[in-house]
Design an enzyme around this catalytic site. Sequence first.
Site, PDB file in Angstrom:
ATOM      1  CE  LYS A   1      -0.062   3.208   4.841  1.00  0.00           C
ATOM      2  NZ  LYS A   1      -0.464   3.228   6.225  1.00  0.00           N
TER       3      LYS A   1
ATOM      4  N   GLY B   1       1.309   1.563  10.767  1.00  0.00           N
ATOM      5  CA  GLY B   1       2.252   2.673  10.672  1.00  0.00           C
ATOM      6  C   GLY B   1       2.871   3.064  12.009  1.00  0.00           C
TER       7      GLY B   1
ATOM      8  CG  ASN C   1      -1.803   1.196   1.309  1.00  0.00           C
ATOM      9  OD1 ASN C   1      -1.896   1.973   0.357  1.00  0.00           O
ATOM     10  ND2 ASN C   1      -2.485   1.358   2.438  1.00  0.00           N
TER      11      ASN C   1
ATOM     12  CD  GLU D   1      -3.490   5.067   6.651  1.00  0.00           C
ATOM     13  OE1 GLU D   1      -3.434   5.176   5.419  1.00  0.00           O
ATOM     14  OE2 GLU D   1      -2.628   4.457   7.327  1.00  0.00           O
TER      15      GLU D   1
ATOM     16  CB  SER E   1       4.079  -2.443  12.114  1.00  0.00           C
ATOM     17  OG  SER E   1       3.569  -1.169  12.404  1.00  0.00           O
TER      18      SER E   1
ATOM     19  CG  HIS F   1      -6.364   1.575   4.686  1.00  0.00           C
ATOM     20  ND1 HIS F   1      -5.908   2.498   5.601  1.00  0.00           N
ATOM     21  CD2 HIS F   1      -5.369   0.667   4.528  1.00  0.00           C
ATOM     22  CE1 HIS F   1      -4.675   2.154   5.966  1.00  0.00           C
ATOM     23  NE2 HIS F   1      -4.330   1.056   5.334  1.00  0.00           N
TER      24      HIS F   1
ATOM     25  CD  GLU G   1      -4.325  -3.118   6.934  1.00  0.00           C
ATOM     26  OE1 GLU G   1      -3.152  -3.341   6.640  1.00  0.00           O
ATOM     27  OE2 GLU G   1      -4.916  -2.078   6.621  1.00  0.00           O
TER      28      GLU G   1
HETATM   29  C1  PEP Z   1      -1.366  -0.308   5.704  1.00  0.00           C
HETATM   30  O1  PEP Z   1      -1.159   0.728   5.097  1.00  0.00           O
HETATM   31  O2  PEP Z   1      -2.396  -0.951   5.485  1.00  0.00           O
HETATM   32  C2  PEP Z   1      -0.385  -0.749   6.688  1.00  0.00           C
HETATM   33  C3  PEP Z   1      -0.568  -1.916   7.281  1.00  0.00           C
HETATM   34  O3  PEP Z   1       0.683   0.076   6.938  1.00  0.00           O
HETATM   35  P1  PEP Z   1       2.033  -0.307   7.748  1.00  0.00           P
HETATM   36  O4  PEP Z   1       2.552  -1.587   7.163  1.00  0.00           O
HETATM   37  O5  PEP Z   1       2.942   0.848   7.528  1.00  0.00           O
HETATM   38  O6  PEP Z   1       1.649  -0.480   9.188  1.00  0.00           O
END
Ligand code: PEP
Length: 264
Positions: free
Chosen positions: A13, A173, A11, A97, A213, A95, A167
């Site tokens: 982003k 993040g 991703n 975010e 992460s 997602h 997630e």
């Molecule tokens: C994501 O953007 O869905 C995500 C899991 O980000 P990260 O791996 O940076 O935690």
Amino acid sequence: MSGHKKIIIGNWKMHFTVKQAAAFATKFISKSVPADVLVGVTPNCLALSEVSGVLSKSAINVVSQNAYYEDEGAFTGEVSMPMLRGLADFVLVGHSERRHILRESNDYTREKCAAAFRSNIVPILCVGETLVERQNYHTNQVLNDQLSVGLADLTTEEVSKMIIAYEPVWAIGTGEYARPEDVEKAVAKIRAEVTSLYGVIAGASVKVLYGGSVTRENARSYLEINGVDGLLVGGASLSVATFWPIVEIAGAVSSVNKQKKKEA
Ligand code: PEP
């Protein structure tokens, strides 16, 4: 139980201009995607066309970060699922975010999953609890709500084909990652909820990813969990040096699983 094939989605982003995204995608062309791994990258909407052109002769899939649920009309600033046709094979829906910063509701995710299937695009529905919800032992309830609403307008056949990404919001993040045993429980909960809503075949066929992460150091511990079909990778997908080792680990885990299946 899920099959041996693993899915790794990066991703990107809100990173990279169109030019930067195209240049980054170019670095993947020479990479050989391991057998039994599906790799996807997720450029921003402006860069979709360019990146899908760059990757058209590669085995790497293009994923959209978002799209609106109406097919067309007076929705200034939005992009529809039909507009993604030919550019993206998958679309992220819900997602964290988008849920927590852009205030998208479960109802929105329901409409978007249905809209994606109308356009033959596979939705990747993201679900997961916040830190406060986790501390209050509400994880199962949150997953129930996000799944029962998000999947409500779909057929059993559609649910069987889609992808759900677990997630936990507190792990995205942040560098804080979920313990594999907790991921295993959450993924089992997700499959149980899908089974109760759509039946045993859907519960076993739906693909479930972990995200939060993920790095090359911890990827294997998630990929080896029973019921985890792959990973949604954010920060570590922004450079080939941190992303591709995760793809290769997925290839190694897939081939071990394939061998085990043969011997069983
Ligand atoms: C994501 O953007 O869905 C995500 C899991 O980000 P990260 O791996 O940076 O935690």
